[in-house]
Motif scaffolding. Structure first.
Motif, PDB file in Angstrom:
ATOM      1  N   TYR A 106      -1.125  -9.292  -7.380  1.00 56.71           N
ATOM      2  CA  TYR A 106      -0.889  -9.047  -8.918  1.00 56.71           C
ATOM      3  C   TYR A 106      -2.282  -7.643  -9.451  1.00 56.71           C
ATOM      4  CZ  TYR A 106       1.825 -13.227  -9.799  1.00 56.71           C
ATOM      5  OH  TYR A 106       3.149 -13.848  -9.733  1.00 56.71           O
ATOM      6  N   LYS A 107      -2.675  -7.629  -7.689  1.00 58.77           N
ATOM      7  CA  LYS A 107      -3.710  -6.797  -8.573  1.00 58.77           C
ATOM      8  C   LYS A 107      -3.306  -5.393  -7.264  1.00 58.77           C
ATOM      9  CE  LYS A 107      -8.032  -5.614  -9.934  1.00 58.77           C
ATOM     10  NZ  LYS A 107      -8.461  -4.751 -11.142  1.00 58.77           N
ATOM     11  N   GLY A 108      -2.312  -5.823  -6.241  1.00 58.08           N
ATOM     12  CA  GLY A 108      -2.252  -4.863  -5.607  1.00 58.08           C
ATOM     13  C   GLY A 108      -0.707  -3.930  -5.159  1.00 58.08           C
ATOM     14  N   GLY A 109      -0.460  -5.650  -6.155  1.00 61.15           N
ATOM     15  CA  GLY A 109       1.782  -5.799  -5.694  1.00 61.15           C
ATOM     16  C   GLY A 109       2.116  -5.811  -4.605  1.00 61.15           C
ATOM     17  N   LEU A 110       1.482  -6.725  -3.669  1.00 63.20           N
ATOM     18  CA  LEU A 110       2.075  -6.723  -2.360  1.00 63.20           C
ATOM     19  C   LEU A 110       2.084  -8.377  -2.677  1.00 63.20           C
ATOM     20  CD1 LEU A 110       0.713  -3.967  -0.427  1.00 63.20           C
ATOM     21  CD2 LEU A 110       3.117  -4.130  -0.774  1.00 63.20           C
ATOM     22  N   ALA A 111       3.504  -8.924  -2.502  1.00 67.46           N
ATOM     23  CA  ALA A 111       3.372  -9.975  -1.616  1.00 67.46           C
ATOM     24  C   ALA A 111       3.302 -10.411  -0.309  1.00 67.46           C
ATOM     25  CB  ALA A 111       4.670 -10.999  -1.982  1.00 67.46           C
ATOM     26  N   MET A 112       2.393 -11.709  -0.066  1.00 69.04           N
ATOM     27  CA  MET A 112       1.795 -11.603   1.215  1.00 69.04           C
ATOM     28  C   MET A 112       1.332 -12.619   1.737  1.00 69.04           C
ATOM     29  SD  MET A 112      -0.954  -7.934   1.648  1.00 69.04           S
ATOM     30  CE  MET A 112      -1.587  -8.616   3.279  1.00 69.04           C
TER      31      MET A 112
ATOM     32  N   GLY B  49      -4.433  -1.079   0.760  1.00 73.21           N
ATOM     33  CA  GLY B  49      -4.106   0.414   0.152  1.00 73.21           C
ATOM     34  C   GLY B  49      -4.166   0.289  -1.669  1.00 73.21           C
ATOM     35  N   TYR B  50      -4.841  -0.542  -1.932  1.00 72.01           N
ATOM     36  CA  TYR B  50      -5.241  -0.350  -3.290  1.00 72.01           C
ATOM     37  C   TYR B  50      -6.161   0.766  -3.833  1.00 72.01           C
ATOM     38  CZ  TYR B  50      -6.505  -2.064  -8.001  1.00 72.01           C
ATOM     39  OH  TYR B  50      -6.806  -1.916  -9.996  1.00 72.01           O
ATOM     40  N   THR B  51      -7.355   0.812  -2.513  1.00 71.35           N
ATOM     41  CA  THR B  51      -8.376   2.182  -3.011  1.00 71.35           C
ATOM     42  C   THR B  51      -8.086   2.276  -1.677  1.00 71.35           C
ATOM     43  OG1 THR B  51      -9.941   0.146  -2.060  1.00 71.35           O
ATOM     44  CG2 THR B  51     -10.158   0.329  -4.520  1.00 71.35           C
ATOM     45  N   ARG B  52      -8.271   4.305  -1.628  1.00 70.30           N
ATOM     46  CA  ARG B  52      -8.295   4.512  -0.558  1.00 70.30           C
ATOM     47  C   ARG B  52      -9.551   4.173   0.327  1.00 70.30           C
ATOM     48  NH1 ARG B  52      -8.347   9.545  -2.667  1.00 70.30           N
ATOM     49  NH2 ARG B  52     -10.078  10.227  -3.145  1.00 70.30           N
TER      50      ARG B  52
ATOM     51  N   TYR C 227       4.140   0.614  -0.979  1.00 71.63           N
ATOM     52  CA  TYR C 227       4.377   1.022   0.350  1.00 71.63           C
ATOM     53  C   TYR C 227       3.628   2.128   0.675  1.00 71.63           C
ATOM     54  CZ  TYR C 227       7.944  -3.078   0.519  1.00 71.63           C
ATOM     55  OH  TYR C 227       8.291  -3.960   0.825  1.00 71.63           O
ATOM     56  N   ILE C 228       3.427   3.222  -0.002  1.00 70.00           N
ATOM     57  CA  ILE C 228       2.538   4.533  -0.041  1.00 70.00           C
ATOM     58  C   ILE C 228       1.800   4.235   0.401  1.00 70.00           C
ATOM     59  CG2 ILE C 228       2.377   6.409  -0.762  1.00 70.00           C
ATOM     60  CD1 ILE C 228       5.265   7.164  -1.929  1.00 70.00           C
ATOM     61  N   ASP C 229       0.923   3.542  -0.582  1.00 70.31           N
ATOM     62  CA  ASP C 229      -0.554   3.254  -1.259  1.00 70.31           C
ATOM     63  C   ASP C 229      -1.344   1.965   0.367  1.00 70.31           C
ATOM     64  OD1 ASP C 229      -0.580   4.508  -3.245  1.00 70.31           O
ATOM     65  OD2 ASP C 229      -0.645   3.016  -4.659  1.00 70.31           O
ATOM     66  N   TYR C 230      -0.225   1.666   1.092  1.00 71.81           N
ATOM     67  CA  TYR C 230      -0.457   0.410   1.997  1.00 71.81           C
ATOM     68  C   TYR C 230      -1.103   1.257   3.316  1.00 71.81           C
ATOM     69  CZ  TYR C 230      -0.390  -2.788   6.008  1.00 71.81           C
ATOM     70  OH  TYR C 230      -0.356  -3.591   7.239  1.00 71.81           O
ATOM     71  N   LEU C 231       0.325   2.507   3.419  1.00 79.32           N
ATOM     72  CA  LEU C 231       0.188   3.405   4.321  1.00 79.32           C
ATOM     73  C   LEU C 231      -0.576   3.633   4.957  1.00 79.32           C
ATOM     74  CD1 LEU C 231       3.919   3.919   5.135  1.00 79.32           C
ATOM     75  CD2 LEU C 231       2.799   2.584   6.704  1.00 79.32           C
ATOM     76  N   SER C 232      -0.902   4.641   3.044  1.00 78.01           N
ATOM     77  CA  SER C 232      -2.191   5.234   3.420  1.00 78.01           C
ATOM     78  C   SER C 232      -2.722   5.166   4.119  1.00 78.01           C
ATOM     79  CB  SER C 232      -2.220   5.824   2.163  1.00 78.01           C
ATOM     80  OG  SER C 232      -2.828   5.591   1.440  1.00 78.01           O
ATOM     81  N   ASN C 233      -3.587   3.903   3.901  1.00 77.51           N
ATOM     82  CA  ASN C 233      -4.824   3.250   4.401  1.00 77.51           C
ATOM     83  C   ASN C 233      -4.274   2.458   6.331  1.00 77.51           C
ATOM     84  OD1 ASN C 233      -6.051   3.567   1.936  1.00 77.51           O
ATOM     85  ND2 ASN C 233      -6.784   1.600   1.748  1.00 77.51           N
TER      86      ASN C 233
END
Length: 336
Positions: A21-27, A72-75, A196-202
């Motif tokens: 709910y914060k990062g948007g990724l179900a893990m 990937g939530y914060t750069r 997914y973009i934010d995740y991959l950027s980190n």
């Protein structure tokens, strides 16, 4: 600071909610532990599945900040408002005049935040009245400092792990969909979801693990946001053309500006791919072709392009990293 006691399963459940709910990724719990590798937290999280866990408040904050950064939530890794305030202070301390000016702005701003402004504005969460007063007293230079201070405050509120999760996504996206493929439509983004973009950027090291279709979508997303019209192919039976790109003002009957071929692979790109793309460029009457790859061109492929004068550009792994930096959510890094 005090400690937080988590009952059995409470900490792992809390972390999956943070990711969702914060990062948007179900893990899964194991995915979360994998992303915390290199810290002491994976064992803590796994132990929390069967027994209670006791963490000092600062340990929990460290866990929270690390998880959000690694998905990937914060750069950059966030270290808390106190660290950011100290860094802002240290930026001015080498110059006595600048430090004095900074301290005056800081003191005045804190005073206005506590009791309101001389113009009669009472204490408010709206900073506009305080910024106007700072501008009156200190000018533009003072306002710039005040804005940075407000950004630190706002980021501290947004990143506070002790004030509820603060839901930012209603429908978490399965992280494994980035690597296994998914039919779920993007909530933010035309071709590939921003999460997914934010995740991959980190997580540049996982670019090569992307599902081939997600890699094509990432390519299409970049050209779309860079101001072009994009037609993403069906993904199969596309005759080797993964995407067609036009200038924004192109007419529907115009030939494409370029033809894009995506190659998510470990092996180097051989000259047969170059020759095939050149043939497609000629057939479609495009101006040039682009090979986007997680690998690199073989020496033979590079020689073919140069020796035959093919109008073919390449975007290799470092170029894709640059795309991700350009595409990631703005405002998620540290303001310096």
């Amino acid at each position: 600071m005090g400690s937080i006691v988590f009952g059995p399963k409470v900490l792992p459940d809390n972390l999956t909610e943070i990711a969702g709910y914060k990062g948007g990724l179900a893990m899964s719990i194991e995915e979360i532990c994998d992303h915390l590798a290199g810290t002491s937290f994976p064992d803590v999280v796994r132990d929390g599945e069967t027994s209670g866990v006791r963490l000092r408040s600062e340990e929990y904050e460290d866990l929270y900040y690390n998880l959000l950064h690694r998905i990937g939530y914060t750069r950059e890794l966030y270290l808390g408002p106190s660290f950011e305030q100290a860094r802002l202070f240290h930026r001015f301390e080498a110059n006595a005049a600048e430090l004095d000016f900074f301290m005056q702005v800081s003191t005045t701003m804190n005073h206005f935040m506590r009791i309101g402004t001389p113009s009669g504005e009472s204490k408010t969460t709206d900073p506009s009245a305080i910024l106007a007063e700072v501008n009156r007293v200190f000018g533009v230079a003072g306002v710039k400092i005040a804005i940075e201070m407000y950004e630190i405050i706002n980021r501290g509120i947004r990143m506070n792990p002790h004030c509820g999760i603060g839901n930012e996504w209603i429908n978490p996206l399965k992280l494994k969909g980035l690597f296994k493929g998914t039919d779920q439509q993007p909530e933010k983004g035309r071709f590939i979801d921003q999460r997914y973009i934010d995740y991959l950027s980190n997580n540049h090291d996982r670019i090569g693990e992307m599902h081939w279709r997600q890699f094509e979508k990432l390519t299409a997303e970049f050209y779309e946001r860079d101001g072009y019209k994009v037609d993403l192919g069906p993904g199969s039976n596309d005759d080797g053309v993964d995407a067609r790109v036009w200038k924004q003002d192109a007419n529907p009957e115009d030939s494409p500006l370029c033809i894009v071929q995506c190659k998510r692979q470990k092996n180097k790109i051989e000259k047969v791919v170059v020759k095939g793309l050149h043939a497609d460029v000629q057939f479609e009457r495009a101006e040039y072709g682009v090979i986007v790859t997680t690998s690199e061109l073989s020496p033979g492929a590079k020689t073919t392009i140069s020796a035959r004068g093919y109008d073919i550009l390449t975007v290799e792994r470092d170029g894709i990293k640059g795309w991700l930096t350009k595409l990631r959510t703005p405002g998620t890094g540290i303001v310096r």
